[in-house]
Design an enzyme around this catalytic site. Structure first.
Site, short mmCIF file in Angstrom:
data_model
loop_
_atom_site.label_atom_id
_atom_site.label_comp_id
_atom_site.label_asym_id
_atom_site.label_seq_id
_atom_site.Cartn_x
_atom_site.Cartn_y
_atom_site.Cartn_z
N ASP A 210 -6.40 -9.41 25.57
CA ASP A 210 -6.62 -8.46 26.20
C ASP A 210 -6.56 -9.26 27.41
O ASP A 210 -7.83 -9.02 28.19
CB ASP A 210 -7.10 -6.83 25.69
CG ASP A 210 -6.58 -5.98 26.38
OD1 ASP A 210 -6.28 -6.31 27.74
OD2 ASP A 210 -7.27 -5.34 26.31
N ASP A 221 -0.07 -5.17 31.25
CA ASP A 221 -1.23 -5.18 30.23
C ASP A 221 -0.83 -4.99 28.97
O ASP A 221 -0.58 -4.21 27.99
CB ASP A 221 -1.99 -3.29 30.36
CG ASP A 221 -3.33 -3.52 29.45
OD1 ASP A 221 -3.93 -4.20 29.42
OD2 ASP A 221 -4.05 -2.38 30.04
N HIS A 290 -3.34 3.77 28.50
CA HIS A 290 -3.23 4.47 29.71
C HIS A 290 -1.32 4.47 30.34
O HIS A 290 -1.13 3.85 30.29
CB HIS A 290 -4.33 4.22 30.06
CG HIS A 290 -4.34 3.01 30.19
ND1 HIS A 290 -3.54 2.02 31.27
CD2 HIS A 290 -4.70 1.84 29.56
CE1 HIS A 290 -4.23 1.03 31.24
NE2 HIS A 290 -4.02 0.80 29.52
N HIS A 298 -5.52 2.14 35.14
CA HIS A 298 -5.83 3.56 35.18
C HIS A 298 -5.41 4.11 36.00
O HIS A 298 -5.75 4.12 36.88
CB HIS A 298 -7.18 3.80 34.11
CG HIS A 298 -7.18 5.36 33.81
ND1 HIS A 298 -7.79 5.32 33.73
CD2 HIS A 298 -6.66 6.06 33.24
CE1 HIS A 298 -7.46 7.26 33.10
NE2 HIS A 298 -6.33 7.61 32.54
N GLU A 323 -1.79 1.26 24.21
CA GLU A 323 -2.69 0.29 22.58
C GLU A 323 -3.09 1.05 21.90
O GLU A 323 -3.73 2.45 22.00
CB GLU A 323 -3.51 -0.06 23.92
CG GLU A 323 -4.49 0.73 24.10
CD GLU A 323 -5.53 -0.29 25.38
OE1 GLU A 323 -6.09 -0.99 25.74
OE2 GLU A 323 -5.20 0.28 27.25
N GLU A 415 -1.75 -4.31 22.05
CA GLU A 415 -0.80 -3.36 23.34
C GLU A 415 0.55 -3.84 24.21
O GLU A 415 0.39 -5.16 24.22
CB GLU A 415 -2.48 -4.07 23.85
CG GLU A 415 -1.97 -2.81 25.39
CD GLU A 415 -2.93 -3.14 26.54
OE1 GLU A 415 -3.89 -3.70 25.91
OE2 GLU A 415 -3.49 -1.91 27.15
C1 HZT Z 1 -10.54 -0.40 32.70
C2 HZT Z 1 -11.10 -1.62 32.65
C3 HZT Z 1 -10.29 -3.32 32.31
C4 HZT Z 1 -8.48 0.08 31.38
C5 HZT Z 1 -7.83 -0.07 29.37
C6 HZT Z 1 -7.75 -1.25 28.49
C7 HZT Z 1 -8.02 -3.56 28.94
O1 HZT Z 1 -10.14 1.89 27.85
C8 HZT Z 1 -7.16 5.25 30.60
C9 HZT Z 1 -7.72 5.07 28.92
C10 HZT Z 1 -9.50 -3.13 32.57
C11 HZT Z 1 -8.54 -2.29 31.95
C12 HZT Z 1 -9.18 -0.79 31.43
F1 HZT Z 1 -11.10 -4.38 32.97
N1 HZT Z 1 -9.05 0.74 29.25
N2 HZT Z 1 -6.46 -1.36 28.89
N3 HZT Z 1 -6.64 -3.14 28.87
N4 HZT Z 1 -8.72 -2.10 28.83
S1 HZT Z 1 -10.18 2.08 29.37
C13 HZT Z 1 -8.98 3.22 29.18
O2 HZT Z 1 -10.76 1.93 30.29
S2 HZT Z 1 -8.89 4.22 31.05
C14 HZT Z 1 -8.01 4.04 28.91
MN MN Z 2 -5.53 -4.41 27.50
MN MN Z 3 -4.89 -0.96 28.51
#
Ligand code: HZT
Ligand code: MN
Ligand code: MN
Length: 434
Positions: A210, A221, A290, A298, A323, A415
């Protein structure tokens, strides 16, 4: 990739003509570029070749880089070394998959008002398409190169070096969107190695890759899952079909809860046989997609992957990452293990000296973009852990620890990023691979 390059005209087809085809599967299929061991230069470059360029050429030769002939992404080397701005001159990057709106929004395709509104966002679209092309070219190399026995730091650096080079990393103008997630088996998300982590991916592992690319804060993303044992195919197929369903269902005025219901139905239609036992594939109910804002991974809305009562609707102009995560486990993740991912999400002036110092570095180097400990190391920070923990405790920085299902389970992820343009939905991260 063989794609049209038109961006601004009406012939917006290219990636949009790709069918959603899962037939290739996700086993790191080796799709090597056609070998062409000799010259590197584009025809256009040959006339004005400087001494520096010659030096570069020789260095490339020594590293046995390979480059195929032809325009666009087909001209990329392996490993990737040519910025996509050079492969696609005049800001004409491949257009994503275009999906016409349906039902009450059918009128948008041809509405003069909507077309006029669409024209106001061309620079954002160009930035997103450039970031998406970087993502496709970097992941093509990653999918062909990642092998069992490689350690996660090597894999992360391969992806991150490729991203930095192809997007021409420069301050806040372009660069990595967030840390490279490399989560194995029961860990679904937010694992990336910290310094001194020597974990290697194994033959029977399921690896989620990812990663993010941004241009002027416009983030792509997108994620996929790799496995080398064919027995995981139903799990990998489930998340791909579930994500494609969510992306298809998405649109202006669509309720977030309805997208979750559609995703859940597809995911739960799959099962998998492991060690002679048939297991249901469940969506991970506390993970979600998101929306994305400038420099904000986000931006406030969450897209569930199970049915829920959320009546919030998607709106015109929004950028989303959908995703989906499938699992053989409980369908619920908890925070587990050492944290690597962080992002500045608040303000305030810490009192602790080490906190002030690391916050200065975060603000200067990452702003509100997520970062990981390796990124702090590479900008020269050290002995920052106490300060960083203080920032987390004070709510200035958010920690994103690894998210894992029960031990012994397997999780997969797929995703995509898309934008709800006034006239059309554009799936920016769509590629020939997924
Ligand atoms: C947070 C920190 C990162 C966002 C989703 C995600 C990887 O799970 C609301 C819905 C990168 C991304 C994120 F370093 N997150 N997408 N890709 N992770 S999440 C989220 O925190 S917040 C999903
Ligand atoms: Mn991601
Ligand atoms: Mn994401």
């Amino acid at each position: 990739m063989s794609t049209a390059t038109d961006t601004l005209g009406l012939a917006e087809k290219s990636l949009g003509e790709l069918t959603i085809d899962d037939s290739k599967g996700s086993n790191a299929a080796v799709e090597q570029d056609s070998d062409d061991d000799g010259e590197e230069g584009n025809a256009a470059d040959e006339g004005a070749e400087t001494a520096q360029k010659k030096k570069k050429k020789n260095r490339k030769k020594n590293k046995k880089k390979k480059k195929a002939a032809g325009p666009g992404a087909a001209g990329q080397t392996s490993p990737p070394s040519i910025p996509v701005s050079q492969l696609f001159p005049n800001n004409s990057y491949p257009v994503g998959q275009l999906c016409d709106y349906v039902d009450d929004n059918k009128y948008r395709t041809t509405s003069e008002e909507m077309r006029a509104k669409d024209m106001l966002n061309q620079q954002q679209l160009t930035d997103l398409r450039r970031a998406a092309e970087v993502h496709r070219e970097v992941r093509q190399y990653a999918r062909a190169s990642i092998r069992p026995g490689m350690d996660l730091t090597t894999i992360a650096e391969m992806i991150e070096n490729g991203t930095r080079t192809l997007v021409e990393e420069r301050g806040f103008e372009s660069g990595i969107g967030f840390p490279t997630g490399l989560s194995i088996n029961h860990c679904a998300a937010h694992y990336t190695p910290n310094a001194g982590d020597f974990v290697e991916v194994q033959q029977d592992d399921v690896l989620k890759v990812d990663f993010g690319v941004h241009v002027n804060g416009h983030i792509i993303d997108s994620a996929f899952t790799l496995a080398w044992n064919d027995r995981y195919k139903p799990l990998l197929d489930a998340v791909k079909e579930a994500t494609n369903t969510g992306v298809r269902e998405a649109g202006i005025d669509v309720r977030l809860g309805d997208i979750g219901a559609a995703i859940q139905e597809v995911m739960e239609s799959y099962e998998i046989e492991l060690d002679g036992k048939t297991l249901p594939i469940k969506p991970i109910r506390n993970l979600c997609g998101h929306n994305i804002g400038p420099y904000l991974i986000h931006s406030g809305k969450s897209v569930p992957i199970v049915a829920n009562r959320d009546q919030t609707r998607m709106e015109e102009g929004e950028l989303y990452a959908i995703e989906t995560f499938g699992t053989t486990g409980s369908g619920y993740v908890r925070e587990e293990g050492v944290c690597s991912h962080y992002a500045k999400t608040g303000d305030g002036q810490p009192r602790m000296q080490s906190a002030r110092k690391v916050l200065q570095s975060i603000t200067k180097n990452f702003g509100t973009l997520p970062f990981c400990r390796r990124y702090l190391d590479r900008v020269g920070e050290s002995h920052y852990y106490l300060g960083l923990r203080n920032l987390v405790d004070d709510g200035i920085v958010t920690a994103y620890p690894p998210l894992c299902d029960v031990k012994g389970s397997y999780t997969a992820q797929s995703e995509h990023t898309f934008i709800l343009r006034p006239t059309v939905k554009e799936v920016l991260s769509r590629g020939e691979d997924y």
